[in-house]
Design an enzyme around this catalytic site. Structure first.
Site, mmCIF file in Angstrom:
data_model
loop_
_atom_site.group_PDB
_atom_site.id
_atom_site.type_symbol
_atom_site.label_atom_id
_atom_site.label_comp_id
_atom_site.label_asym_id
_atom_site.label_seq_id
_atom_site.Cartn_x
_atom_site.Cartn_y
_atom_site.Cartn_z
ATOM 1 N N HIS A 90 0.838 -1.189 0.000
ATOM 2 C CA HIS A 90 0.000 0.000 0.000
ATOM 3 C C HIS A 90 0.879 1.246 0.000
ATOM 4 O O HIS A 90 1.909 1.284 0.684
ATOM 5 C CB HIS A 90 -0.905 0.022 1.228
ATOM 6 C CG HIS A 90 -1.659 -1.258 1.421
ATOM 7 N ND1 HIS A 90 -2.604 -1.703 0.531
ATOM 8 C CD2 HIS A 90 -1.595 -2.192 2.397
ATOM 9 C CE1 HIS A 90 -3.096 -2.857 0.957
ATOM 10 N NE2 HIS A 90 -2.488 -3.177 2.080
ATOM 11 N N GLU A 148 -1.708 -0.774 8.340
ATOM 12 C CA GLU A 148 -2.647 -1.748 8.911
ATOM 13 C C GLU A 148 -1.953 -2.668 9.908
ATOM 14 O O GLU A 148 -0.725 -2.708 9.990
ATOM 15 C CB GLU A 148 -3.298 -2.580 7.796
ATOM 16 C CG GLU A 148 -2.341 -3.410 6.980
ATOM 17 C CD GLU A 148 -2.991 -4.017 5.739
ATOM 18 O OE1 GLU A 148 -4.060 -3.552 5.321
ATOM 19 O OE2 GLU A 148 -2.408 -4.960 5.170
ATOM 20 N N ARG A 155 -1.424 -4.486 -6.261
ATOM 21 C CA ARG A 155 -1.238 -5.931 -6.379
ATOM 22 C C ARG A 155 -0.091 -6.185 -7.350
ATOM 23 O O ARG A 155 -0.104 -5.697 -8.472
ATOM 24 C CB ARG A 155 -2.538 -6.568 -6.897
ATOM 25 C CG ARG A 155 -2.551 -8.078 -6.921
ATOM 26 C CD ARG A 155 -3.843 -8.620 -7.534
ATOM 27 N NE ARG A 155 -5.016 -8.173 -6.817
ATOM 28 C CZ ARG A 155 -6.009 -7.462 -7.356
ATOM 29 N NH1 ARG A 155 -5.957 -7.098 -8.622
ATOM 30 N NH2 ARG A 155 -7.046 -7.110 -6.624
ATOM 31 N N HIS A 209 3.495 -7.658 1.246
ATOM 32 C CA HIS A 209 2.890 -8.594 2.193
ATOM 33 C C HIS A 209 1.784 -9.416 1.539
ATOM 34 O O HIS A 209 1.275 -9.061 0.471
ATOM 35 C CB HIS A 209 2.322 -7.844 3.400
ATOM 36 C CG HIS A 209 1.211 -6.887 3.044
ATOM 37 N ND1 HIS A 209 1.459 -5.591 2.663
ATOM 38 C CD2 HIS A 209 -0.134 -7.029 3.000
ATOM 39 C CE1 HIS A 209 0.311 -4.980 2.410
ATOM 40 N NE2 HIS A 209 -0.679 -5.844 2.610
#
Length: 320
Positions: free
Chosen positions: A101, A118, A196, A176
């Site tokens: 991200h 996150e 992605r 990740h």
């Protein structure tokens, strides 16, 4: 402004399974449900209250009409009428795509969005289940780009075997993926911006490969090997144990064998409880709500005290 519960927003995913139903009792209707969005004001996916006199009202409407009472003055000053975090449960029957991200600056420039920091709390994991977090060595940008072209990216990644209770902090830029067999709670900035970079060459139900964001990711990745992702935290019972304290959210772990009461007069933030084990009743001055494993409660910021009644519960407590 009593403790609020919301209808889960369920998401089908290529990699999803049935644990959201089988373990967390979510009302899923198929075998590929990957996510339950518990608290969201993402456009098109806004949570709706399910309990009490406010049932049927959306979280966004409550924020618009009772901003300071719900969010807290300092949170409202910082984020306006936007709910700053997104709360989910995620069930990965298959490996998720490998992704990352962008940070706030890049996300604002490219997508007019927040970045996406996150954290994950593992609730259930099959034997030998893994997460991918970061690289296994420092990687040059050209080396990474070549690994994408040559289909050798997996050789550069760091794999972590996981069990219940393991917690990971995923800062922006860190590559990740959630591995097959993992059920987890996710707390993140409100953002749906994901780059992605590899999806195991899977096709969707229409036979199409999913979009990759190869070029966008190049300037967003942190290419250095870092061991900053595994969260060490205390599990002292009937105490508030700090897990993560970052600019975007603060998360504590609370395991109860008896009732506790907290004075939150000075908190100036809403409080979220995600139940990751057992059951509890959460009370403020205006009412109460029951909470069982797999459920989430939002306690408005105007609360001066919060009482949690339980003889056995594991909770994640989230504030700003």
């Amino acid at each position: 402004m009593y403790p609020l519960k919301f209808n889960p927003i369920l998401k089908e995913r290529l990699w999803g399974g049935t644990k959201l139903r089988d373990v967390l009792n979510k009302p899923i209707e198929n075998d590929i449900t990957g996510e339950s969005w518990e608290l969201s004001t993402v456009k098109g996916d806004v949570s709706v209250v399910s309990n009490g006199d406010l049932a049927g009202i959306s979280l966004q409407e409550l924020i618009n009409t009772q901003t300071n009472d719900l969010l807290g003055v300092s949170v409202a000053e910082r984020f306006g009428k936007e709910f700053p975090i997104l709360i989910k449960f995620i069930d990965a029957k298959q490996d998720l795509s490998i992704q990352l991200h962008p940070n706030d600056e890049l996300a604002k420039k490219r997508h007019n969005s927040f970045g996406k920091t996150e954290m994950w709390y593992v609730m259930d994991a099959d034997q030998d289940a893994e997460l991918i977090v970061g690289f296994n060595k420092d990687v040059a940008k050209d080396e990474y780009a070549n690994s994408i072209k040559n289909d050798t990216l997996l050789d550069l990644l760091n794999y972590e075997k996981v069990k219940e209770g393991d917690t990971f902090f995923i800062n922006t830029g860190k590559i990740h993926a959630i591995g097959a067999g993992v059920l987890l709670a996710e707390i993140q900035q409100t953002s749906d911006v994901t780059y992605r970079v590899f999806d195991f060459n899977r096709k969707d139900k229409n036979g199409n490969l999913r979009e990759l964001h190869t070029e966008q990711a190049l300037d967003a990745i942190d290419y250095t090997k870092k061991d900053d992702f595994k969260v060490a935290y205390s599990t002292e019972k009937n105490e508030v144990n700090t897990m993560v304290d970052c600019p975007y959210f603060k998360t504590n772990f609370i395991e109860l064998t008896e009732n506790i009461k907290q004075d939150v007069t000075s908190r100036d933030s809403f409080t979220i409880y995600m139940c990751v084990g057992g059951s509890a009743t959460v009370k403020n001055e205006f009412g109460e709500a029951n909470l069982v494993k797999g459920e989430t409660i939002l306690v408005p910021a105007l609360s001066k005290s919060i009482e949690i009644i339980s003889s056995g519960a594991k909770l994640l407590e989230v504030t700003i």
